[in-house]
Design an enzyme around this catalytic site. Structure first.
Site, PDB file in Angstrom:
ATOM      1  N   ASP A  77     -15.712  -6.433  -7.082  1.00 42.57           N
ATOM      2  CA  ASP A  77     -15.251  -6.832  -5.755  1.00 42.57           C
ATOM      3  C   ASP A  77     -15.924  -8.140  -5.359  1.00 42.57           C
ATOM      4  O   ASP A  77     -17.056  -8.417  -5.756  1.00 42.57           O
ATOM      5  CB  ASP A  77     -15.590  -5.748  -4.726  1.00 42.57           C
ATOM      6  CG  ASP A  77     -14.959  -4.416  -5.076  1.00 42.57           C
ATOM      7  OD1 ASP A  77     -13.789  -4.402  -5.479  1.00 42.57           O
ATOM      8  OD2 ASP A  77     -15.647  -3.386  -4.977  1.00 42.57           O
ATOM      9  N   ASP A 121      -8.310   0.248  -8.323  1.00 39.63           N
ATOM     10  CA  ASP A 121      -8.674   0.866  -7.048  1.00 39.63           C
ATOM     11  C   ASP A 121      -7.851   0.222  -5.940  1.00 39.63           C
ATOM     12  O   ASP A 121      -8.361  -0.540  -5.124  1.00 39.63           O
ATOM     13  CB  ASP A 121     -10.178   0.673  -6.799  1.00 39.63           C
ATOM     14  CG  ASP A 121     -10.655   1.400  -5.555  1.00 39.63           C
ATOM     15  OD1 ASP A 121     -10.009   2.390  -5.158  1.00 39.63           O
ATOM     16  OD2 ASP A 121     -11.673   0.972  -4.971  1.00 39.63           O
ATOM     17  N   LYS A 146      -5.973   2.004  -3.722  1.00 42.77           N
ATOM     18  CA  LYS A 146      -5.921   2.894  -2.548  1.00 42.77           C
ATOM     19  C   LYS A 146      -4.521   2.905  -1.925  1.00 42.77           C
ATOM     20  O   LYS A 146      -4.336   2.699  -0.722  1.00 42.77           O
ATOM     21  CB  LYS A 146      -6.973   2.496  -1.507  1.00 42.77           C
ATOM     22  CG  LYS A 146      -8.414   2.633  -2.003  1.00 42.77           C
ATOM     23  CD  LYS A 146      -9.414   2.296  -0.907  1.00 42.77           C
ATOM     24  CE  LYS A 146     -10.843   2.502  -1.367  1.00 42.77           C
ATOM     25  NZ  LYS A 146     -11.293   1.484  -2.337  1.00 42.77           N
ATOM     26  N   PRO A 194       6.442   8.681  -0.076  1.00 42.66           N
ATOM     27  CA  PRO A 194       6.437   9.031  -1.500  1.00 42.66           C
ATOM     28  C   PRO A 194       7.287   8.132  -2.398  1.00 42.66           C
ATOM     29  O   PRO A 194       6.834   7.716  -3.473  1.00 42.66           O
ATOM     30  CB  PRO A 194       6.935  10.478  -1.507  1.00 42.66           C
ATOM     31  CG  PRO A 194       6.467  11.020  -0.191  1.00 42.66           C
ATOM     32  CD  PRO A 194       6.619   9.882   0.773  1.00 42.66           C
ATOM     33  N   ASN A 195       8.515   7.831  -1.999  1.00 45.34           N
ATOM     34  CA  ASN A 195       9.386   7.018  -2.854  1.00 45.34           C
ATOM     35  C   ASN A 195       8.851   5.610  -3.049  1.00 45.34           C
ATOM     36  O   ASN A 195       8.987   5.021  -4.134  1.00 45.34           O
ATOM     37  CB  ASN A 195      10.805   6.962  -2.275  1.00 45.34           C
ATOM     38  CG  ASN A 195      11.550   8.267  -2.470  1.00 45.34           C
ATOM     39  OD1 ASN A 195      11.234   9.025  -3.380  1.00 45.34           O
ATOM     40  ND2 ASN A 195      12.544   8.520  -1.626  1.00 45.34           N
TER      41      ASN A 195
END
Length: 227
Positions: free
Chosen positions: A11, A61, A63, A68-69
């Site tokens: 990062d 990562d 996130k 959902p689709n």
């Protein structure tokens, strides 16, 4: 203790430097973590350069959280990058995680979907966000509701609870890890590598404690602390 229990978090670092450091220490790591900042800076073309140096088990990562689709299609859009771990937010719900798993399986059945519970930068703010439970209870409930995930991302302080109350077998990766005496920065729920593994973590995600100064020496110090 398995020495490959450390994931280097790349990062706040430029791509060329991230590649150079990764190439230098990759044999002593489980893998490296590409966070949202580096992914946005480098895009797919840049991230694939980690594959070129032999890192085919990347942790992306990102996130991810959406309906959902959208999550399904977004993960399919990662085609071309070789990676083994991908994070989604547990707050997206188990149906979202099912679609994440579906997409991941279409890319590569070996990809593991990890559900991020409560960010390690959060603690006292949870009540303002509408959580009536403690951080610990929230982490456990989010993990239980993310049963389709292959594992979880949580603070080392909650790893033992997940092992006891959710799963003895699923992966647990812990961010916010610091060596004793290091600055915690914005990590409110932090712990040492030794405590994380003692509490049941499979891997410690470490960035600033490794990247500040000589990375090889810093990593050796960490590995010695978890023998």
């Amino acid at each position: 203790m398995n020495k490959k229990a450390v994931i280097l978090a790349l990062d706040n670092i430029a791509l060329d430097e991230a590649l150079s450091i990764s190439n230098q220490v990759k044999d002593k790591l489980l893998t490296v973590k590409v966070g949202l900042e580096l992914y946005n800076l480098a895009h797919k073309t840049g991230i694939k350069k980690f594959n070129d140096i032999g890192l085919n088990n990347l942790m992306l990562d990102l996130k991810l959280v959406d309906v959902p689709n959208t999550i399904y299609r977004s993960i399919l859009a990662l085609k071309g990058i070789k990676f083994e771990y991908l994070t989604v937010m547990a707050l997206g719900g188990n149906e979202m995680i099912k679609q994440a798993k579906k997409a991941a399986n279409e890319l590569d059945p070996n990809i593991k979907i990890l559900a991020v519970t409560i960010l390690t930068s959060l603690k006292n703010e949870l009540s303002k966000m509408g959580f009536s439970s403690s951080v610990e209870d929230a982490v456990v409930q989010l993990a239980k509701n993310s049963s389709e995930a292959d594992g979880y991302v949580c603070s080392a302080l909650e790893a033992k609870l997940l092992r006891e109350k959710v799963s003895k077998n699923k992966l647990i990766f812990c961010p916010g890890i610091r060596m004793p005496g290091d600055s915690k920065d914005d990590q409110v729920r932090s712990a040492s590598p030794a405590l994380a593994l003692q509490n049941g973590a499979d891997a410690c995600i470490m960035g600033r404690s490794l990247l500040q100064g000589d990375v090889s020496k810093n990593l050796e110090k960490v590995l010695n602390s978890i023998k």
